[in-house]
Scaffold this active site. Structure first.
Site, short mmCIF file in Angstrom:
data_model
loop_
_atom_site.label_atom_id
_atom_site.label_comp_id
_atom_site.label_asym_id
_atom_site.label_seq_id
_atom_site.Cartn_x
_atom_site.Cartn_y
_atom_site.Cartn_z
N GLU A 170 2.62 13.62 8.55
CA GLU A 170 3.60 14.33 7.71
C GLU A 170 3.96 15.76 8.15
O GLU A 170 3.90 16.68 7.34
CB GLU A 170 3.12 14.36 6.25
CG GLU A 170 2.90 12.99 5.64
CD GLU A 170 2.40 13.06 4.19
OE1 GLU A 170 2.09 14.15 3.69
OE2 GLU A 170 2.31 12.00 3.56
N GLU A 287 1.27 2.53 4.37
CA GLU A 287 0.87 2.94 3.02
C GLU A 287 1.82 2.35 1.97
O GLU A 287 2.24 3.04 1.03
CB GLU A 287 0.86 4.47 2.89
CG GLU A 287 0.01 5.17 3.93
CD GLU A 287 -0.09 6.69 3.74
OE1 GLU A 287 0.32 7.19 2.68
OE2 GLU A 287 -0.57 7.35 4.66
#
Ligand code: XIL
Length: 390
Positions: A170, A287
């Site tokens: 991220e 995820e």
């Protein structure tokens, strides 16, 4: 020794199975449940796709129904929290690998691979590190050395036992962030303190410590979900340039956190995964969850009737995209059941994101994924007249 004891148990299971024809094959040994033929993992195996879940180590081994589900349904596991930096290094110079070691051991006993998550991320950093940086007692030079040490220690500790590492997590800008000229998030902790070059270094350090692990960049909204595809394009360009420089990056993890209120472009999702694949990279959905508004966090009944259909539909679209992209190695849900999901605590009023409900019962989405996997495993045989197409 544990391994020897396991194979003795496994041998016993084989004998018992021979005597009981109705027993299900492929028991995991050591009291592990058998792997049902119609489980997600068994169906995924028919096309070489690993189906996974994030695992909560507060439940694995203590909650029997949870533990059995992890073992029976999934062929790859990701620690939801226990490999993050704050978990493995609660105080400076002290490492705690125990819960993560337990997961790696469990995976080994159940024929599962492990996705390591994550070596460099701005969240869940130990407070000794963040407070040291903010009060100036940790300089930029020292911060770089500390990160180098952390990546080396962790990747070396699990060397040879991690299939895919989420090396960097991220760091790219969302539409609400201020991007660097390369589209990274300029206020990301690591980019801000150490510059963009730290990303290549993180991959190099991980590779030095564990040369065989597949090293991934992991993020959300980097396939299909961003209206303008700006974030995808930035990751694509950046990773392409890393590859051109010989940086050891092997793949891209698209997290796959969807929300039914935003809609979802499945075609673009697949095209984006394929574009990474065409760069010579592996890809993974790492995820996956699809959240929606619910009545309350305890029961998690969707407030919109249509959401009950949107949730399995979008989940299934993600899985099918992965199935259709040859480079997609694994498809992982971010947790086993709604009663143990990060969603209600993070997204106010939302829930219903996972494959099993709050009582660990399979939901319609479970059946949808099971159908997708079965279909991809091969055509059924019908006894009707020839279609004339062959
Ligand atoms: C989440 C966990 O699920 C929570 O238990 C924890 O409190 C916060 O982190 N992207 C990631 C994951 O890469 O590590 C995050 O996991 C969810 C978003």
């Amino acid at each position: 020794m544990k391994l020897r004891r396991l194979s003795a148990v496994a041998a016993g299971v084989v004998t018992v199975l021979a005597l009981v024809p109705s027993a299900v094959a492929a028991a995991g040994g050591n009291g592990a449940p058998a792997v049902p033929k119609d489980s997600l993992r068994a169906l995924g195996a028919k096309q070489g796709l690993r189906v996974g879940t994030a695992v909560d180590m507060a439940k694995l081994g203590t909650d029997a129904a949870y533990t059995d589900t992890v073992a029976a349904q999934f062929s790859v596991v990701t620690p939801e929290n226990v490999m993050k930096w704050d978990a493995v290094s609660p105080s400076r110079g002290v490492n705690n690998w125990k819960p993560a070691d337990q997961l790696v051991q469990f995976a080994g006993q159940h024929g599962q691979l492990v996705r390591g998550h994550t070596l460099m991320w701005h969240n869940q950093l130990p407070s000794w590190l963040t407070s040291g940086v903010s009060d100036g007692s940790i300089s930029t030079t020292e911060l770089r050395d500390i990160l180098h040490q952390h990546i080396t220690d962790e990747a070396a500790h699990f060397k040879g036992r991690i299939w895919q590492w989420d090396v960097v997590n991220e760091v790219f800008a969302n539409s609400w962030d201020t991007p660097t000229s390369d589209g990274l998030n300029s206020t990301d902790f690591w980019v801000q303190h150490l510059g963009e070059g730290i990303i290549a270094d993180a991959f190099r350090w991980a590779h030095q410590a564990d040369p065989k692990a597949l090293l991934m960049y992991n993020d959300y909204n980097i396939a299909g979900q961003d209206g303008t595809n700006t974030k995808f394009q930035a990751v694509y360009n950046f990773v392409k340039s890393l590859r051109a420089q010989g940086v050891p990056i092997d793949g891209i993890g698209e997290q796959g956190h969807l929300d039914t209120q935003y809609g979802f472009d499945a075609q673009r999702f697949q095209d984006d995964l394929q574009a990474y694949g065409d760069l010579g990279l592996k890809v993974a959905v790492t995820e996956a969850d699809v959240r929606t508004f619910v009545n309350n966090a305890t029961d998690q009944v969707p407030t919109s009737q249509l959401a009950q259909f949107a949730q399995p539909f979008e989940f299934s679209e993600m899985l099918k995209a992965c199935e259709l992209v040859r480079q997609c190695l694994s498809f992982t849900a971010w947790g086993v059941y709604d009663g143990d999901s990060w969603i209600p605590g993070t997204f106010s009023g939302e829930g219903y994101g996972l494959l099993y409900d709050v009582n660990l019962k399979p939901k319609p989405v479970y059946f949808a994924l099971q159908q997708d996997l079965s279909l991809a495993a091969g055509p059924g045989h019908r006894n009707g007249p020839d279609s004339g197409d062959e």
